[in-house]
Design a protein around this motif. Structure first.
Motif, PDB file in Angstrom:
ATOM      1  N   THR B 234      43.897  37.717  49.644  1.00 45.12           N
ATOM      2  CA  THR B 234      43.277  36.489  50.142  1.00 45.12           C
ATOM      3  C   THR B 234      41.917  36.327  49.472  1.00 45.12           C
ATOM      4  O   THR B 234      41.118  37.263  49.454  1.00 45.12           O
ATOM      5  CB  THR B 234      43.081  36.564  51.670  1.00 45.12           C
ATOM      6  OG1 THR B 234      44.330  36.912  52.274  1.00 45.12           O
ATOM      7  CG2 THR B 234      42.608  35.231  52.222  1.00 45.12           C
ATOM      8  N   TYR B 236      38.585  33.427  48.536  1.00 38.37           N
ATOM      9  CA  TYR B 236      37.976  32.101  48.593  1.00 38.37           C
ATOM     10  C   TYR B 236      36.736  32.105  47.711  1.00 38.37           C
ATOM     11  O   TYR B 236      36.120  33.165  47.472  1.00 38.37           O
ATOM     12  CB  TYR B 236      37.615  31.710  50.039  1.00 38.37           C
ATOM     13  CG  TYR B 236      36.325  32.329  50.535  1.00 38.37           C
ATOM     14  CD1 TYR B 236      36.309  33.546  51.187  1.00 38.37           C
ATOM     15  CD2 TYR B 236      35.104  31.683  50.328  1.00 38.37           C
ATOM     16  CE1 TYR B 236      35.129  34.122  51.620  1.00 38.37           C
ATOM     17  CE2 TYR B 236      33.906  32.255  50.749  1.00 38.37           C
ATOM     18  CZ  TYR B 236      33.933  33.467  51.402  1.00 38.37           C
ATOM     19  OH  TYR B 236      32.756  34.039  51.817  1.00 38.37           O
ATOM     20  N   LEU B 262      40.723  28.168  47.314  1.00 37.78           N
ATOM     21  CA  LEU B 262      41.339  29.062  48.295  1.00 37.78           C
ATOM     22  C   LEU B 262      42.673  29.528  47.750  1.00 37.78           C
ATOM     23  O   LEU B 262      43.429  28.736  47.182  1.00 37.78           O
ATOM     24  CB  LEU B 262      41.579  28.328  49.626  1.00 37.78           C
ATOM     25  CG  LEU B 262      40.395  27.603  50.257  1.00 37.78           C
ATOM     26  CD1 LEU B 262      40.869  26.720  51.396  1.00 37.78           C
ATOM     27  CD2 LEU B 262      39.382  28.620  50.766  1.00 37.78           C
ATOM     28  N   TYR B 279      42.496  24.017  45.089  1.00 36.20           N
ATOM     29  CA  TYR B 279      41.082  23.944  44.722  1.00 36.20           C
ATOM     30  C   TYR B 279      40.676  22.475  44.677  1.00 36.20           C
ATOM     31  O   TYR B 279      41.528  21.572  44.595  1.00 36.20           O
ATOM     32  CB  TYR B 279      40.825  24.618  43.370  1.00 36.20           C
ATOM     33  CG  TYR B 279      41.512  23.946  42.218  1.00 36.20           C
ATOM     34  CD1 TYR B 279      42.807  24.301  41.860  1.00 36.20           C
ATOM     35  CD2 TYR B 279      40.879  22.931  41.496  1.00 36.20           C
ATOM     36  CE1 TYR B 279      43.455  23.663  40.827  1.00 36.20           C
ATOM     37  CE2 TYR B 279      41.518  22.294  40.460  1.00 36.20           C
ATOM     38  CZ  TYR B 279      42.806  22.663  40.126  1.00 36.20           C
ATOM     39  OH  TYR B 279      43.458  22.018  39.098  1.00 36.20           O
TER      40      TYR B 279
END
Lengths: 303, 449
Positions: B234, B236, B262, B279
């Motif tokens: 994950t 960001y 993300l 994005y």
């Protein structure tokens, strides 16, 4: 007559075709020795992964003599003798696959071995399968039974005091020093099983995110001195320390990590700090009181 | 007011072609990418540990980068390094290339005619001088001075400091300075080097005549907050950047651009790691400046108008084969798209420009020594800046194929033989209204040390 554009296209296609053809004939990981016959599919895949990530340190033959080994301290593991530091199994026995995988995921603190967490589970299993082909021990011996770890008792000053006494009794201080700096009287003479100099772990240098070679938790610390770190001077204390007493030693060792904000240091501070341990009557302790928070003598090297 | 494009029928002015060529030149003069043997030397790892085939990162290398060029062990701090260690690496690619540009206007006895211009020769790429590493545990840096191969001008492609793992958490990292936006396809590690294939349309395309200078592909000045899970599945990244497209000096439009990316990855058994993400970037650009004696005054941009880019992508691994597909929708305000001041009059038929870009890039990594690449890019204008323009005017198709061979892999240097062909077609952009096609062939030795 061919144009320059056509010529370029032809060159590109011929080059790609030739290279692919050459690559096909050069084994699972072209340019390196082709895997020996009899490898399983998993070992074949592991071989490719080993050549990508591991070969430069651990060497083509897994003997720890890769190209960069000469620059690395401590030296890379020699897989041909199948001796591993981080195990859940008794000293002298082979580790479980999960022990080796945990080492891959965690890395080995105070060495050049990084964490290989980004690799997939499949890749790690394949890699372990291949690493096990370096030693015949894996064919003739079974992995040991994991040691049993009793539930951790609550941390209290009595437990820390008993751990302190145990620290003196089994002479941990000879290598690790009275204050856990890794500067005991024997420290400078220690060598590993391949006669390479090795330094004892420096408890006091650890920060709040303190990590040991084989883990981070109290249970990991328990396991370390009950299984020993095979291949190093750190022995197993399984025959010397009773299982429940070993938790006392864990609690005391944590207080040597003076920069760590943990329950053990909180309990010790509430009891009056290192002076509270003197009541245990230990002369060594009186002469060499444990370091107070912030009293780190020497940062750096630990093993 | 007549359409700007109506002066010569539906064709763009030569100034637009010149601007496009200048942009292309700017892109091509930038350094090709990051592959940093200094890291390999520091940690004693082979290039292949972090790169599927350098400069393309693998998941381990991406994790290393996301941790601030750290392996997250006690060897990260420079205090562990031999004092003679100097975290510098260099990369350059001597090469031979052939270029053909179709339907170029050239002078002749009867005025101007269209013809294909072909040329070939030996050449050099721009040089990468890469200095990067850690200043202390959890304080990392990247400094990339760039030297223009033509003029010799020195600038800074990247210059940033990053505070890593704030409060001990990989979810909080701050980067400050000039840096590459966290994109799904990075041009700094692009595996293609030719004139046509050496950049992504995705990050640089703009309709003819558009004065919006923003490009995702240029390194930007600003601050980035970035975070990731321990296994990097994950991720960001959010950036607040000056509206200068990475150029030094105060923003012309007195505004900031915002970027957000993300993504989530997951393991799919033996197939490997799969990643999907979205994005977006949005910002404002001035359409005119205050003037002094008719000369624009820097930093006085007025009449800000908006633009945005939104994208979604998937990165699919099937063993040694991987395919990345990116879809992006882009939009520029009508004043930007038509190069008209916000206090001026729009040409007849003016409208905001929108376009869509698809990029499909596949790699086959037979081993760390053999890397094969294919890429197809397509740009489709969905709304032209002027309604009088053909709906497909300026559409682009690019196909690129290449192969790289790495004869050896160690922790000291990298060396690759690179061969690549790329062909680009732009619809109806020739003076006659026909398509323009350009071809690039590139072969050379790419080395880094």
């Amino acid at each position: 007559m061919m144009t320059i554009r056509t010529t370029c296209l032809c060159i590109l296609l011929i080059a790609m075709a030739t290279s692919i053809a050459l690559a096909q004939g050069s084994g699972i990981s072209s340019g390196y020795p082709t895997p020996r016959n009899g490898f399983s599919a998993s070992e074949q895949v592991g071989h490719g992964i080993y050549l990508r990530y591991c070969v430069l340190c651990h060497g083509v033959y897994g003997d720890g003599n890769g190209d960069t080994a000469q620059f690395i301290d401590p030296k890379p593991r020699d897989f041909t003798i199948a001796t591993f530091k981080c195990r859940s199994t008794p000293t002298g026995t082979l580790p479980l696959d999960t022990d080796l995988i945990n080492t891959l995921v965690r890395g080995v603190e105070t060495t050049n071995m990084p964490s290989w967490r980004p690799l997939s589970d499949e890749n790690r299993h394949d890699l372990i399968a291949y690493i096990k082909t370096f030693s015949e021990r894996w064919k003739t011996e079974k992995s040991g039974e994991p040691i049993k770890i009793p539930a951790e008792p609550p941390v209290d000053i009595a437990s820390i005091r008993r751990g302190h006494d145990l620290f003196q009794k089994v002479e941990c201080w000879k290598c690790h020093g009275q204050q856990g700096h890794g500067d005991g009287p024997s420290a400078s003479t220690l060598t590993d099983s391949k006669d390479q100099p090795i330094r004892p772990y420096n408890f006091a240098a650890a920060g709040n995110d303190a990590r040991f070679k084989c883990g981070v938790t109290n249970e990991d610390l328990y396991r370390i001195f009950m299984t020993g770190l095979d291949g190093t001077p750190m022995p197993s204390f399984a025959d010397v320390i009773q299982p429940n007493d070993a938790w006392d030693l864990v609690h005391y060792l944590r207080t040597l990590q003076v920069n760590r904000r943990g329950e053990e240091n909180r309990v010790l501070k509430a009891a009056g700090g290192p002076a509270a341990l003197k009541s245990a009557g230990d002369k060594q302790s009186a002469n060499h009181p444990p370091a107070a928070p912030g009293e780190i003598k020497s940062p750096g090297g630990a093993n | 007011m007549p359409s700007r494009f109506c002066v010569r029928g539906k064709q763009p002015r030569p100034i637009h072609i010149l601007a496009a060529l200048l942009m292309l030149l700017l892109i091509l003069s930038s350094t090709p990418g990051y592959a940093i043997p200094a890291f390999a030397r520091k940690y004693g790892l082979p290039c292949s540990a972090c790169h599927e085939a350098w400069p393309k990162l693998n998941s381990f290398g991406q994790n290393f980068k996301d941790q601030g060029y750290q392996l997250n062990n006690d060897r990260d701090s420079p205090i562990w390094m031999n004092p003679s260690y100097w975290p510098v690496a260099m990369r350059i690619t001597p090469h031979w290339h052939y270029e053909s540009l179709g339907r170029q206007l050239v002078d002749s006895g009867d005025g101007q005619v269209e013809q294909t211009v072909k040329t070939s020769g030996f050449d050099l790429t721009g040089i990468d001088i890469l200095t990067a590493g850690t200043l202390a545990k959890n304080v990392s840096f990247l400094l990339v001075p760039s030297i223009d191969a033509g003029s010799g001008t020195i600038g800074f492609e990247s210059a940033n400091v990053r505070l890593d793992n704030i409060k001990g958490s990989p979810w909080l990292n701050f980067k400050f300075g000039k840096y590459e936006l966290d994109t799904p396809l990075t041009e700094k590690r692009i595996m293609t080097l030719s004139n046509n294939g050496g950049f992504y349309q995705l990050w640089h395309y703009a309709p003819s005549g558009d004065i919006n200078d923003f490009t995702v592909g240029e390194n930007q000045l600003g601050v980035e907050m970035m975070g990731h899970s321990l296994d990097d599945h994950t991720r960001y990244a959010a950036s607040l950047i000056s509206s200068t497209n990475g150029n030094l000096g105060l923003p012309g439009g007195r505004s900031y651009d915002g970027y957000l990316h993300l993504s989530q990855a997951f393991m799919a058994g033996k197939l490997g790691l799969q990643r999907v993400g979205v994005y977006g970037v949005t910002g404002l650009r001035p359409t005119y400046f205050l003037t002094q004696d008719g000369v624009p005054i820097p930093g006085t941009g007025r009449g800000n108008k908006s633009f945005y880019r939104l994208g979604a992508y998937g990165n699919l691994y099937i063993g040694k084969f991987d395919l990345t597909g990116v879809y992006q929708h882009a939009s520029d305000n009508v004043f930007l798209a038509n190069a008209t001041p916000a206090n001026g009059e729009l040409p007849e038929g003016a409208q905001g420009a929108t376009w869509n870009i698809g990029t499909f890039e596949g790699h086959y990594v037979y081993s760390p020594k053999h890397f094969i690449l294919g890429r197809y890019e397509l740009v489709r204008n969905s709304r032209q800046p002027l309604s009088s323009l053909p709906s497909d005017f300026g559409n682009v198709d690019v196909f690129t194929a290449g192969y790289r061979f790495y004869p050896f892999i160690n922790s000291r240097a990298g060396f690759a033989w690179h061969i690549e062909f790329s062909t680009l077609n732009m619809v109806k952009t020739a003076d006659s209204g026909a398509d323009q096609r350009s071809n690039s062939f590139f072969t050379g030795f790419d080395f880094a040390f």
